[in-house]
Design a protein around this motif. Structure first.
Motif, PDB file in Angstrom:
ATOM      1  N   SER A  32      23.391  37.553 -18.501  1.00 20.14           N
ATOM      2  CA  SER A  32      22.459  36.500 -18.080  1.00 20.14           C
ATOM      3  C   SER A  32      22.381  36.430 -16.559  1.00 20.14           C
ATOM      4  N   TYR A  35      19.227  40.972 -12.822  1.00 15.92           N
ATOM      5  CA  TYR A  35      17.767  41.013 -12.801  1.00 15.92           C
ATOM      6  C   TYR A  35      17.301  41.531 -11.449  1.00 15.92           C
ATOM      7  N   GLN A 152      15.126  39.639 -17.040  1.00 15.09           N
ATOM      8  CA  GLN A 152      15.486  38.352 -17.620  1.00 15.09           C
ATOM      9  C   GLN A 152      14.224  37.543 -17.914  1.00 15.09           C
ATOM     10  N   PHE A 161      18.614  31.772 -17.457  1.00 15.03           N
ATOM     11  CA  PHE A 161      18.469  33.003 -18.216  1.00 15.03           C
ATOM     12  C   PHE A 161      19.313  32.978 -19.486  1.00 15.03           C
ATOM     13  N   SER A 166      17.716  39.350 -22.458  1.00 17.65           N
ATOM     14  CA  SER A 166      17.752  40.240 -21.288  1.00 17.65           C
ATOM     15  C   SER A 166      17.359  41.663 -21.674  1.00 17.65           C
TER      16      SER A 166
END
Length: 222
Positions: A32, A35, A152, A161, A166
């Motif tokens: 999470s 990104y 994300q 997130f 993901s």
């Protein structure tokens, strides 16, 4: 700063060697926190677009996967998904338009998504082949002022997130135009031939800001 310097040196080296290499983003695991933010060259106030990318993932049928996210303070302005059932879709501030296509897999796939507000025409291209055209969000405008995220699904402007949404795999050649490219132009992109540069995002020059465990690599263009 050090990463940017290394990327510039690599680009110069590739140019002098005569090779053509592009950046590729590898998301090695489900998190999470990993990104990449893309910085647009112009405001994303769009009444048409072509969005292309190259994707490879081993998450086959296990869960939904977010491929591209553009969010403003209050809305998911443009989100692109691989759905749980394998369909590809994109959403413009509400219900989405979905396309039945062959599954994404661990071999690289070239994808393009097109939409035109004036007609509502929406389509997906997979490895240069076009889907059925669907009518979606006729008269809609994508609003400016948001953030573009790879990897994300932001449930708010600043994040929130979910690791189970993901992306895990490799993404490259993410390019966006504020118009619908012709079918032959998209087929040329699939074959590795350059057409007009993306005027919203051009993968060769766009500023990328990675977070977390994302690896930035260089690969030869197909």
């Amino acid at each position: 700063m050090r990463l940017s310097f290394v990327l510039v040196l690599f680009s110069i080296s590739a140019a002098f060697s005569g090779s053509e290499a592009i950046r590729s983003l590898v998301f090695p695991s489900e998190t999470s926190t990993s990104y990449v933010e893309m910085i647009a060259t112009k405001p994303l106030k769009l009444t048409a677009f072509t969005l292309c990318m190259r994707v490879a993932t081993e998450l086959s049928g296990e869960r939904e996967i977010l491929l591209f996210a553009y969010r403003t303070n209050d809305f998911d302005e443009l989100n692109v998904w691989r759905e749980l059932d394998g369909r590809l879709s994109f959403y413009l501030s509400g219900d989405g338009v979905l396309f039945q296509v062959p599954d994404l897999g661990y071999l690289q796939t070239h994808l393009c998504f097109t939409w035109d507000s004036s007609s509502g025409a929406a389509a997906v291209f997979m490895n240069g082949r076009k889907s059925q055209t669907k009518i979606y969000r006729k008269g809609h405008t994508i609003r400016p002022g948001g953030r573009v995220i790879l990897g994300q699904d932001p449930d708010s402007f600043l994040g929130e997130f979910d690791a189970k949404q993901s992306f895990v795999g490799e993404i490259s050649d993410v390019t966006v135009w504020d118009s619908v490219l012709s079918d032959p132009a998209i087929q040329s992109l699939f074959n590795g031939r350059r057409v007009e540069k993306g005027n919203v995002f051009d993968w060769e020059t766009v500023e990328l800001i990675p977070f977390g465990e994302v690896e930035v690599m260089y690969v030869d263009l197909i």
